[in-house]
Scaffold this active site. Sequence first.
Site, PDB file in Angstrom:
ATOM      1  N   CYS A 150     -10.740 -55.374 -20.164  1.00 14.37           N
ATOM      2  CA  CYS A 150     -10.926 -55.516 -18.727  1.00 14.37           C
ATOM      3  C   CYS A 150     -10.428 -54.239 -18.063  1.00 14.37           C
ATOM      4  O   CYS A 150      -9.297 -53.800 -18.318  1.00 14.37           O
ATOM      5  CB  CYS A 150     -10.144 -56.719 -18.205  1.00 14.37           C
ATOM      6  SG  CYS A 150     -10.166 -56.840 -16.405  1.00 14.37           S
TER       7      CYS A 150
ATOM      8  N   ASP B 257     -11.372 -58.612 -23.834  1.00 10.23           N
ATOM      9  CA  ASP B 257     -12.451 -59.566 -23.611  1.00 10.23           C
ATOM     10  C   ASP B 257     -13.234 -59.657 -24.906  1.00 10.23           C
ATOM     11  O   ASP B 257     -13.548 -58.633 -25.522  1.00 10.23           O
ATOM     12  CB  ASP B 257     -13.364 -59.100 -22.475  1.00 10.23           C
ATOM     13  CG  ASP B 257     -12.686 -59.198 -21.120  1.00 10.23           C
ATOM     14  OD1 ASP B 257     -12.063 -60.241 -20.850  1.00 10.23           O
ATOM     15  OD2 ASP B 257     -12.773 -58.231 -20.343  1.00 10.23           O
TER      16      ASP B 257
END
Length: 165
Positions: free
Chosen positions: A56, A63
């Site tokens: 992120c 992620d």
Amino acid sequence: MAERDEDQLEDLSLLGNQATSYSFDYDPTVLETFENNHPQRDYFVKFNCPEFTTLCPKTGQPDFATLYISYIPDINMVESKSLKLYLFSFRNHGGFHEDSVNMIMNDLIDLMDPRYIEIWGKFTPRGGISIDPFCNYGKPGTKFEQMAEHRMINHDLYPEHVDNR
């Protein structure tokens, strides 16, 4: 034919290389191609990549996603080990889900000039929301341009049942 196949394999520097180095930063230069042996035929090649990770850009948190990369090759095809190393290079890349999926598609279009390509990223939830970006491309002026438009319009016509992803 076998001689041509051997020449193609000599051009691949990563396949079978035991001294492969892994880049932890975004690196499209690692991608390699080989020649499509069946350019007279339309067919799909699909990669299922269940261990894709990126960061992120705001929080630095990882992620995780499964990427589905499907394409109809023209002259060149992506070599799978180089694709794996390329996707691995996103591990320290700070990019939103939508941007990462579009970057991958743009790099593969630049690399192969496929007739058609689509990428669907299915990211695991963070904060109770999962984001599943889909992008596609059909070679302009061909039936694949119309195919891309049709698949985009109908892409999520029958959404999956998500229970615990």
